[in-house]
Design a protein around this motif. Structure first.
Motif, PDB file in Angstrom:
ATOM      1  N   ALA A 113       0.990  -1.329   0.006  1.00  0.00           N
ATOM      2  CA  ALA A 113       0.026  -0.018  -0.206  1.00  0.00           C
ATOM      3  C   ALA A 113       0.795   1.521  -0.117  1.00  0.00           C
ATOM      4  O   ALA A 113       0.770   2.249  -0.633  1.00  0.00           O
ATOM      5  CB  ALA A 113      -0.633  -0.231   1.067  1.00  0.00           C
ATOM      6  N   PHE A 114       2.229   1.164   0.883  1.00  0.00           N
ATOM      7  CA  PHE A 114       2.763   2.432   1.196  1.00  0.00           C
ATOM      8  C   PHE A 114       3.286   2.474  -0.842  1.00  0.00           C
ATOM      9  O   PHE A 114       3.439   3.724  -0.714  1.00  0.00           O
ATOM     10  CB  PHE A 114       3.627   1.951   1.858  1.00  0.00           C
ATOM     11  CG  PHE A 114       4.570   3.564   2.263  1.00  0.00           C
ATOM     12  CD1 PHE A 114       4.543   4.626   2.611  1.00  0.00           C
ATOM     13  CD2 PHE A 114       5.671   3.588   1.718  1.00  0.00           C
ATOM     14  CE1 PHE A 114       4.403   6.259   2.534  1.00  0.00           C
ATOM     15  CE2 PHE A 114       6.434   5.207   1.687  1.00  0.00           C
ATOM     16  CZ  PHE A 114       6.241   5.963   2.049  1.00  0.00           C
ATOM     17  N   ALA A 115       4.179   1.235  -0.729  1.00  0.00           N
ATOM     18  CA  ALA A 115       4.673   1.617  -1.503  1.00  0.00           C
ATOM     19  C   ALA A 115       4.285   2.092  -3.183  1.00  0.00           C
ATOM     20  O   ALA A 115       4.562   2.684  -4.045  1.00  0.00           O
ATOM     21  CB  ALA A 115       5.333   0.073  -2.877  1.00  0.00           C
ATOM     22  N   ALA A 116       2.676   1.469  -3.386  1.00  0.00           N
ATOM     23  CA  ALA A 116       1.868   2.414  -4.052  1.00  0.00           C
ATOM     24  C   ALA A 116       1.370   3.950  -4.127  1.00  0.00           C
ATOM     25  O   ALA A 116       1.506   4.501  -5.088  1.00  0.00           O
ATOM     26  CB  ALA A 116       0.307   1.699  -4.757  1.00  0.00           C
ATOM     27  N   ALA A 117       1.395   4.775  -3.043  1.00  0.00           N
ATOM     28  CA  ALA A 117       0.616   5.143  -3.168  1.00  0.00           C
ATOM     29  C   ALA A 117       2.166   6.026  -2.528  1.00  0.00           C
ATOM     30  O   ALA A 117       2.295   7.139  -3.667  1.00  0.00           O
ATOM     31  CB  ALA A 117       0.872   5.631  -1.263  1.00  0.00           C
ATOM     32  N   TRP A 118       3.485   6.057  -2.692  1.00  0.00           N
ATOM     33  CA  TRP A 118       4.500   6.442  -2.924  1.00  0.00           C
ATOM     34  C   TRP A 118       4.932   7.076  -4.034  1.00  0.00           C
ATOM     35  O   TRP A 118       5.318   8.080  -4.883  1.00  0.00           O
ATOM     36  CB  TRP A 118       6.142   5.903  -2.239  1.00  0.00           C
ATOM     37  CG  TRP A 118       7.219   7.101  -2.619  1.00  0.00           C
ATOM     38  CD1 TRP A 118       8.914   6.553  -2.706  1.00  0.00           C
ATOM     39  CD2 TRP A 118       7.472   8.349  -1.731  1.00  0.00           C
ATOM     40  NE1 TRP A 118       9.445   7.401  -2.332  1.00  0.00           N
ATOM     41  CE2 TRP A 118       8.755   8.710  -1.534  1.00  0.00           C
ATOM     42  CE3 TRP A 118       6.319   8.554  -0.267  1.00  0.00           C
ATOM     43  CZ2 TRP A 118       9.086   9.986  -1.427  1.00  0.00           C
ATOM     44  CZ3 TRP A 118       7.512   9.505   0.249  1.00  0.00           C
ATOM     45  CH2 TRP A 118       8.594  10.505  -0.037  1.00  0.00           C
ATOM     46  N   HIS A 119       4.868   5.959  -5.038  1.00  0.00           N
ATOM     47  CA  HIS A 119       4.406   6.612  -6.718  1.00  0.00           C
ATOM     48  C   HIS A 119       3.914   6.915  -7.219  1.00  0.00           C
ATOM     49  O   HIS A 119       3.999   7.740  -7.962  1.00  0.00           O
ATOM     50  CB  HIS A 119       4.418   4.622  -7.138  1.00  0.00           C
ATOM     51  CG  HIS A 119       4.456   4.707  -8.461  1.00  0.00           C
ATOM     52  ND1 HIS A 119       5.235   4.883  -9.971  1.00  0.00           N
ATOM     53  CD2 HIS A 119       2.837   4.318  -9.676  1.00  0.00           C
ATOM     54  CE1 HIS A 119       4.381   5.176 -10.511  1.00  0.00           C
ATOM     55  NE2 HIS A 119       3.727   4.699 -11.261  1.00  0.00           N
TER      56      HIS A 119
END
Length: 293
Positions: A113-119
């Protein structure tokens, strides 16, 4: 969740005063922030290159809901469990402050979830580096048959071989770290107790380490057998020795991580009495302008 609900601090004592009860509420799942906070509290950031750490906690009405840590030397982001909304709020906050994250690690759902948000917030491309499985020791069950030999605590005279094996382990699991006499003290491997498994003639054939106890938890890490010696029961024997010693020292919980893509090690730990409790992931971030930061 509004991003302003995140309290950020570079003071590890402030972080532990505010988040300590929350972190201790789920000891096994929070072993990483507990371990790194204790390392920095006892050794200081200078021991790991001197770059400033950053901690954060998410509060609502005085209750801590989540926490993160960024610690030297690489300053990757480590997270406790977050909802997708909380992950996005943190990404907004850190991006607005100009942070450039090299990586994120957490339970798989949170990390993804964080990786997608950071992207979304920065354009950085997340690349899955490793999937791990976190295990907690239940009833310790020594392997049968037990290989001939004995466990022996590693001493100062073993330092050269220990550093070599830690370097080989790091390479096996994709860690970018230089391990030699000059860099040893600044690595995450330096503050552990180690045990070698020796054959009857005294030849070391495998090793296992154990982190110092923190909040009543000991993490077994790393476990390593050179490739040409695998499949002979040495890893099971040395893991049993270290796990038994951890229990004897009074640890409330004993935990370890295993590579989720390695069915052999996962099956071994489960035969020894370790129970899987969470899947873990680490993502590296690739930035269009300068590669990994």
């Amino acid at each position: 969740m509004e991003p302003d609900n995140w309290h950020l601090t570079g003071d590890v004592d402030d972080f532990l005063a505010r988040a300590g009860d929350f972190l201790r509420s789920r000891l096994a799942l929070h072993i990483m922030p507990l371990t790194w906070a204790e390392r920095l509290r006892t050794r200081g950031a200078a021991a790991y290159g001197g770059r400033a750490p950053l901690f954060g906690l998410l509060e609502r009405a005085g209750e801590v809901l989540a926490a993160f840590h960024r610690v030297p030397p690489r300053l990757g982001l480590g997270l406790t469990s977050l909802t997708p909304e909380q992950a996005d709020g943190l990404a907004v906050r850190l991006a607005a402050l100009g942070h450039s994250l090299p990586s994120v690690s957490a339970d798989h759902g949170t990390a993804a979830a964080f990786a997608a948000a950071w992207h979304r917030r920065t354009g950085a491309t997340p690349v899955l580096r490793v999937r791990l499985r976190l295990h907690r020791l239940g009833a310790l069950t020594p392997p049968e048959p037990f290989p001939a030999g004995r466990g022996r605590l590693v001493g100062e005279s073993d330092r050269e071989q220990l550093m070599r094996w830690c370097g080989e382990f790091a390479a096996d699991v994709g860690e970018t770290v230089s391990i030699d006499a000059g860099s040893w003290a600044g690595t995450r491997f330096a503050d552990k107790d180690y045990t070698f498994w020796e054959t009857p003639d005294g030849t070391p054939v495998a090793m296992a380490g154990a982190n110092p106890m923190v909040a009543g938890v000991i993490q077994v890490d790393p476990v390593y057998t050179p490739a040409h010696l695998r499949g002979r029961g040495y890893a099971g024997a040395v893991t049993t020795e270290v796990s038994r010693a951890a229990r004897a020292s009074g640890a409330k919980e004993v935990v370890l991580f295993a590579n989720a893509a390695n069915p052999t090690s996962n099956a071994l730990y489960q035969r020894l009495g370790y129970v899987p409790i969470a899947d873990w992931s680490a993502y590296d971030f690739v930035y269009a302008d300068s590669g990994n930061r």
